[in-house]
Design a protein around this motif. Structure first.
Motif, PDB file in Angstrom:
ATOM      1  N   TYR A  63       1.578  12.181  -3.795  1.00 61.26           N
ATOM      2  CA  TYR A  63       0.265  12.830  -3.710  1.00 61.26           C
ATOM      3  C   TYR A  63      -0.005  13.682  -4.946  1.00 61.26           C
ATOM      4  CZ  TYR A  63      -3.833  14.992  -1.621  1.00 61.26           C
ATOM      5  OH  TYR A  63      -5.115  15.404  -1.375  1.00 61.26           O
ATOM      6  N   LEU A  64       1.004  14.388  -5.429  1.00 55.26           N
ATOM      7  CA  LEU A  64       0.825  15.262  -6.584  1.00 55.26           C
ATOM      8  C   LEU A  64       0.549  14.494  -7.872  1.00 55.26           C
ATOM      9  CD1 LEU A  64       3.468  18.068  -5.980  1.00 55.26           C
ATOM     10  CD2 LEU A  64       0.979  18.184  -5.684  1.00 55.26           C
ATOM     11  N   ARG A  65       0.908  13.236  -7.916  1.00 55.31           N
ATOM     12  CA  ARG A  65       0.582  12.426  -9.097  1.00 55.31           C
ATOM     13  C   ARG A  65      -0.931  12.250  -9.229  1.00 55.31           C
ATOM     14  NH1 ARG A  65       4.860   8.285  -7.407  1.00 55.31           N
ATOM     15  NH2 ARG A  65       6.744   9.260  -8.195  1.00 55.31           N
ATOM     16  N   GLY A  66      -1.642  12.257  -8.105  1.00 56.21           N
ATOM     17  CA  GLY A  66      -3.089  12.133  -8.120  1.00 56.21           C
ATOM     18  C   GLY A  66      -3.608  10.710  -8.264  1.00 56.21           C
ATOM     19  N   ASP A  67      -2.718   9.724  -8.226  1.00 54.53           N
ATOM     20  CA  ASP A  67      -3.132   8.333  -8.411  1.00 54.53           C
ATOM     21  C   ASP A  67      -3.532   7.642  -7.110  1.00 54.53           C
ATOM     22  OD1 ASP A  67      -2.512   8.554 -11.126  1.00 54.53           O
ATOM     23  OD2 ASP A  67      -0.430   7.975 -10.772  1.00 54.53           O
ATOM     24  N   ASP A  68      -2.923   8.040  -6.004  1.00 54.76           N
ATOM     25  CA  ASP A  68      -3.119   7.341  -4.731  1.00 54.76           C
ATOM     26  C   ASP A  68      -3.776   8.242  -3.696  1.00 54.76           C
ATOM     27  OD1 ASP A  68      -1.732   4.988  -5.625  1.00 54.76           O
ATOM     28  OD2 ASP A  68       0.137   6.103  -5.384  1.00 54.76           O
ATOM     29  N   THR A  69      -4.423   7.615  -2.720  1.00 53.15           N
ATOM     30  CA  THR A  69      -5.036   8.366  -1.625  1.00 53.15           C
ATOM     31  C   THR A  69      -3.986   8.684  -0.574  1.00 53.15           C
ATOM     32  OG1 THR A  69      -5.596   6.378  -0.377  1.00 53.15           O
ATOM     33  CG2 THR A  69      -7.248   7.198  -1.954  1.00 53.15           C
ATOM     34  N   ALA A  70      -4.274   9.689   0.240  1.00 55.73           N
ATOM     35  CA  ALA A  70      -3.358  10.073   1.309  1.00 55.73           C
ATOM     36  C   ALA A  70      -3.121   8.904   2.258  1.00 55.73           C
ATOM     37  CB  ALA A  70      -3.914  11.270   2.076  1.00 55.73           C
ATOM     38  N   GLY A  71      -4.184   8.170   2.589  1.00 59.02           N
ATOM     39  CA  GLY A  71      -4.041   7.013   3.474  1.00 59.02           C
ATOM     40  C   GLY A  71      -3.179   5.927   2.863  1.00 59.02           C
ATOM     41  N   GLY A  72      -3.384   5.663   1.588  1.00 55.96           N
ATOM     42  CA  GLY A  72      -2.587   4.660   0.898  1.00 55.96           C
ATOM     43  C   GLY A  72      -1.118   5.043   0.837  1.00 55.96           C
ATOM     44  N   ILE A  73      -0.855   6.318   0.587  1.00 55.06           N
ATOM     45  CA  ILE A  73       0.526   6.790   0.527  1.00 55.06           C
ATOM     46  C   ILE A  73       1.186   6.679   1.896  1.00 55.06           C
ATOM     47  CG2 ILE A  73       2.010   8.795   0.112  1.00 55.06           C
ATOM     48  CD1 ILE A  73      -0.179   9.733  -1.909  1.00 55.06           C
ATOM     49  N   ALA A  74       0.486   7.104   2.952  1.00 50.17           N
ATOM     50  CA  ALA A  74       1.049   7.024   4.306  1.00 50.17           C
ATOM     51  C   ALA A  74       1.367   5.582   4.679  1.00 50.17           C
ATOM     52  CB  ALA A  74       0.087   7.652   5.318  1.00 50.17           C
ATOM     53  N   LEU A  75       0.481   4.663   4.336  1.00 52.59           N
ATOM     54  CA  LEU A  75       0.708   3.245   4.622  1.00 52.59           C
ATOM     55  C   LEU A  75       1.915   2.720   3.838  1.00 52.59           C
ATOM     56  CD1 LEU A  75      -0.131   0.561   5.906  1.00 52.59           C
ATOM     57  CD2 LEU A  75      -1.708   0.245   3.992  1.00 52.59           C
ATOM     58  N   THR A  76       1.977   3.059   2.563  1.00 51.08           N
ATOM     59  CA  THR A  76       3.089   2.617   1.724  1.00 51.08           C
ATOM     60  C   THR A  76       4.417   3.162   2.239  1.00 51.08           C
ATOM     61  OG1 THR A  76       1.686   2.434  -0.229  1.00 51.08           O
ATOM     62  CG2 THR A  76       4.045   2.693  -0.624  1.00 51.08           C
ATOM     63  N   LEU A  77       4.432   4.438   2.614  1.00 49.18           N
ATOM     64  CA  LEU A  77       5.669   5.028   3.116  1.00 49.18           C
ATOM     65  C   LEU A  77       6.118   4.383   4.421  1.00 49.18           C
ATOM     66  CD1 LEU A  77       5.232   8.838   2.368  1.00 49.18           C
ATOM     67  CD2 LEU A  77       6.721   7.194   1.214  1.00 49.18           C
ATOM     68  N   ALA A  78       5.177   4.123   5.319  1.00 47.14           N
ATOM     69  CA  ALA A  78       5.540   3.463   6.576  1.00 47.14           C
ATOM     70  C   ALA A  78       6.174   2.100   6.301  1.00 47.14           C
ATOM     71  CB  ALA A  78       4.311   3.315   7.473  1.00 47.14           C
ATOM     72  N   ARG A  79       5.579   1.352   5.387  1.00 50.82           N
ATOM     73  CA  ARG A  79       6.124   0.039   5.034  1.00 50.82           C
ATOM     74  C   ARG A  79       7.464   0.155   4.326  1.00 50.82           C
ATOM     75  NH1 ARG A  79       0.547  -2.829   2.967  1.00 50.82           N
ATOM     76  NH2 ARG A  79      -0.192  -3.406   5.040  1.00 50.82           N
ATOM     77  N   ASP A  80       7.575   1.102   3.384  1.00 48.60           N
ATOM     78  CA  ASP A  80       8.823   1.267   2.644  1.00 48.60           C
ATOM     79  C   ASP A  80       9.979   1.643   3.558  1.00 48.60           C
ATOM     80  OD1 ASP A  80       7.516   0.644   0.300  1.00 48.60           O
ATOM     81  OD2 ASP A  80       7.514   2.704  -0.483  1.00 48.60           O
ATOM     82  N   PHE A  81       9.759   2.613   4.447  1.00 42.09           N
ATOM     83  CA  PHE A  81      10.825   3.006   5.358  1.00 42.09           C
ATOM     84  C   PHE A  81      11.217   1.853   6.283  1.00 42.09           C
ATOM     85  CE2 PHE A  81       9.693   7.447   4.330  1.00 42.09           C
ATOM     86  CZ  PHE A  81      10.964   7.940   4.077  1.00 42.09           C
ATOM     87  N   ALA A  82      10.242   1.084   6.736  1.00 36.70           N
ATOM     88  CA  ALA A  82      10.532  -0.049   7.617  1.00 36.70           C
ATOM     89  C   ALA A  82      11.268  -1.161   6.860  1.00 36.70           C
ATOM     90  CB  ALA A  82       9.247  -0.593   8.231  1.00 36.70           C
ATOM     91  N   ASP A  83      10.785  -1.508   5.666  1.00 35.37           N
ATOM     92  CA  ASP A  83      11.374  -2.606   4.898  1.00 35.37           C
ATOM     93  C   ASP A  83      12.727  -2.253   4.306  1.00 35.37           C
ATOM     94  OD1 ASP A  83       9.107  -4.071   5.470  1.00 35.37           O
ATOM     95  OD2 ASP A  83       8.200  -3.795   3.488  1.00 35.37           O
ATOM     96  N   GLU A  84      12.824  -1.091   3.678  1.00 37.08           N
ATOM     97  CA  GLU A  84      14.048  -0.716   2.965  1.00 37.08           C
ATOM     98  C   GLU A  84      15.150  -0.203   3.883  1.00 37.08           C
ATOM     99  OE1 GLU A  84      12.992   2.183  -0.017  1.00 37.08           O
ATOM    100  OE2 GLU A  84      11.397   0.900  -0.808  1.00 37.08           O
ATOM    101  N   LEU A  85      14.773   0.559   4.901  1.00 33.59           N
ATOM    102  CA  LEU A  85      15.768   1.229   5.739  1.00 33.59           C
ATOM    103  C   LEU A  85      15.747   0.780   7.196  1.00 33.59           C
ATOM    104  CD1 LEU A  85      15.190   4.815   4.297  1.00 33.59           C
ATOM    105  CD2 LEU A  85      16.962   3.176   3.648  1.00 33.59           C
ATOM    106  N   CYS A  86      14.878  -0.175   7.519  1.00 37.19           N
ATOM    107  CA  CYS A  86      14.718  -0.636   8.912  1.00 37.19           C
ATOM    108  C   CYS A  86      14.450   0.543   9.837  1.00 37.19           C
ATOM    109  CB  CYS A  86      15.949  -1.414   9.372  1.00 37.19           C
ATOM    110  SG  CYS A  86      16.236  -2.906   8.421  1.00 37.19           S
ATOM    111  N   ASN A  87      13.648   1.479   9.356  1.00 37.07           N
ATOM    112  CA  ASN A  87      13.334   2.683  10.106  1.00 37.07           C
ATOM    113  C   ASN A  87      11.820   2.739  10.342  1.00 37.07           C
ATOM    114  OD1 ASN A  87      12.865   5.318  11.013  1.00 37.07           O
ATOM    115  ND2 ASN A  87      14.582   6.128   9.847  1.00 37.07           N
ATOM    116  N   PRO A  88      11.406   2.644  11.608  1.00 40.16           N
ATOM    117  CA  PRO A  88       9.966   2.616  11.911  1.00 40.16           C
ATOM    118  C   PRO A  88       9.307   3.992  12.037  1.00 40.16           C
ATOM    119  CG  PRO A  88      11.199   2.353  13.916  1.00 40.16           C
ATOM    120  CD  PRO A  88      12.223   2.406  12.791  1.00 40.16           C
ATOM    121  N   LEU A  89      10.037   5.078  11.818  1.00 37.78           N
ATOM    122  CA  LEU A  89       9.480   6.409  12.058  1.00 37.78           C
ATOM    123  C   LEU A  89       8.286   6.755  11.177  1.00 37.78           C
ATOM    124  CD1 LEU A  89      12.675   8.567  12.692  1.00 37.78           C
ATOM    125  CD2 LEU A  89      10.972   7.791  14.357  1.00 37.78           C
ATOM    126  N   GLY A  90       8.107   6.081  10.055  1.00 40.48           N
ATOM    127  CA  GLY A  90       6.971   6.357   9.189  1.00 40.48           C
ATOM    128  C   GLY A  90       5.629   6.112   9.859  1.00 40.48           C
TER     129      GLY A  90
END
Length: 116
Positions: A63-90
């Motif tokens: 978020y502090l980089r200012g390049d992405d929206t909050a919604g985009g970041i939340a979506l990316t994090l949910a996918r990253d945690f699920a894909d990389e760590l098999c963790n659905p908590l995002g």
């Protein structure tokens, strides 16, 4: 409310975005929005402290980089945690308003202009 400062609020506490019950925590997010916040993000359920800390670190850095929206970041994090760590908590983090919120950064060199 018309204010020049419109913060994005990250309530990284267990159940911070959950609604219902006697202590309607969703009311807190709504109160921030009515007070001028551009958006509120928080978990709907109890979160392990280690996960919540890692989620917060990744969210805030992006978020502090200012390049992405909050919604985009939340979506990316949910996918990253699920894909990389098999963790659905995002997916348990809920964004109340502010899907398109992004940090607007001053142009490089702006600090010198302000000091002059």
């Amino acid at each position: 409310m018309d204010t020049p400062f419109r913060p994005f609020v990250f309530l990284n506490a267990c159940h911070a975005s959950a609604g219902g019950g006697e202590a309607d925590r969703a009311h807190l997010g709504r109160a921030f929005i009515l007070s001028g916040a551009r958006g509120v993000l928080g978990p709907q359920i109890g979160m392990p402290q280690v996960f919540a800390a890692e989620y917060a670190l990744r969210f805030v850095r992006q978020y502090l980089r200012g390049d992405d929206t909050a919604g985009g970041i939340a979506l990316t994090l949910a996918r990253d945690f699920a894909d990389e760590l098999c963790n659905p908590l995002g997916i348990a983090y809920s964004l109340h308003c502010g899907m398109d919120a992004r940090l607007t950064r001053a142009p490089v060199g702006h600090e010198q202009e302000m000091a002059a």
